[in-house]
Design an enzyme around this catalytic site. Structure first.
Site, short mmCIF file in Angstrom:
data_model
loop_
_atom_site.label_atom_id
_atom_site.label_comp_id
_atom_site.label_asym_id
_atom_site.label_seq_id
_atom_site.Cartn_x
_atom_site.Cartn_y
_atom_site.Cartn_z
N HIS A 54 1.57 4.30 -3.08
CA HIS A 54 1.45 5.76 -3.01
C HIS A 54 2.61 6.42 -3.79
CE1 HIS A 54 -1.93 6.44 -0.37
NE2 HIS A 54 -1.41 5.81 0.67
N HIS A 92 0.84 -1.21 0.00
CA HIS A 92 0.00 0.00 0.00
C HIS A 92 0.87 1.26 0.00
CE1 HIS A 92 -3.47 2.53 1.37
NE2 HIS A 92 -2.50 3.20 1.98
N GLU A 93 1.86 1.30 0.87
CA GLU A 93 2.71 2.50 0.98
C GLU A 93 3.51 2.73 -0.30
OE1 GLU A 93 2.36 4.71 3.23
OE2 GLU A 93 0.90 3.43 4.22
N GLU A 143 -6.15 6.76 -1.43
CA GLU A 143 -6.10 5.60 -0.53
C GLU A 143 -6.67 4.35 -1.22
OE1 GLU A 143 -4.51 5.24 2.11
OE2 GLU A 143 -4.02 7.32 2.50
ZN LIG Z 1 -2.40 5.21 2.35
#
Ligand SMILES: [Zn+2]
Length: 263
Positions: A132, A128-129, A185
């Protein structure tokens, strides 16, 4: 670290507000935008500040574990991200947090290991990170802030090159500090799921991770607040993506991706 960030945000918002007022008197002009390179420079500075201000974990088992999971994910990326010299730090701090920044910086707080309880769940966090970063979310945030505040217009028209540079720098700093938007997100969830599955981490564990996150009552920082998007929405979205990510996961397994990072 929280105090420093609040001071920086307050200072930057004050500057942006002055700029917004001035912008009302100026019509259209070319906007100096924050580049990927500028944001990477600011990220590097912030990362070194954190290293100076937050205790670093000296536990080789924890460091190797985080390193192993991070590199399993990085190995699934495409250029230029696969070719970055990723810098991974483990902070000895109870905060439930982890982040990745443009230029290839990854920070993991030991506090998140009480929520991400196995290598697959940590793989979900880091997938997830890292998503980004690969989806340019900090640059998007920085430029949206500059544009909506009109600061860039003021700088370009009224203040000249030096000041423009300062404002771009301020925008880049703010882009790194402000929380991500809801759609960012969701995108990081979706793409992060692909990354973890491609690395051979069980994507079903992402659902467990976000359930753990929702149950965590330690007061998570903005990146992991359950309201953003709400944990129910997030979990439903992940479950919808699971069939496709399980196909990727099985393909990764067949290709010999079988990480043994622990714990
Ligand atoms: Zn996030």
């Amino acid at each position: 670290m929280g105090g420093t960030i609040i001071v920086m945000i307050t200072r930057t918002i004050r500057i942006l507000s002055v700029g917004a007022l001035a912008a009302l008197t100026l019509a259209s002009c070319s906007l100096p935008l924050v580049s990927e390179r500028e944001i990477a420079i600011q990220a590097d500075e912030q990362f070194e500040q954190m290293r100076a201000q937050t205790p670093i974990s000296t536990d080789p088992d924890v460091r190797n574990y985080v390193d192993c999971v991070a590199h399993a994910i990085i190995a699934t990326l495409e250029p230029p991200y696969s070719e970055l010299d990723w810098d991974i730090e483990v902070f000895d701090d109870d905060t439930v947090n982890a982040f990745a920044m443009p230029g290839g910086k990854i920070g993991v707080y030991t506090g998140i290991l009480s929520v991400a309880k196995n290598q697959d769940q940590l793989g979900a966090v880091l997938g997830h990170e890292i998503a980004h970063v690969t989806q340019h979310h900090s640059v998007e945030r920085a430029n949206r802030t500059l544009t909506t505040q009109g600061v860039a217009a003021v700088a370009g028209a009224a203040l000249g090159g030096g000041a423009t540079g300062d404002l771009v720098q301020q925008g880049a700093q703010l882009g790194l500090l402000l929380p991500y938007g809801r759609s960012q997100e969701s995108e990081a969830d979706r793409i992060g799921l692909d990354y973890m599955a491609d690395a051979g981490f069980d994507p079903r564990q992402s659902v467990k991770l976000w359930k753990n996150m929702a149950e965590n009552d330690k007061g998570a920082p903005p990146e992991f607040l359950s309201t953003h998007p709400s944990s129910d929405t997030r979990i439903q979205d992940l479950i919808r993506e699971l069939p496709e990510s399980l196909v990727r996961y099985n393909a990764a397994k067949e290709a010999g991706k079988n990480p043994h990072c622990g714990p």
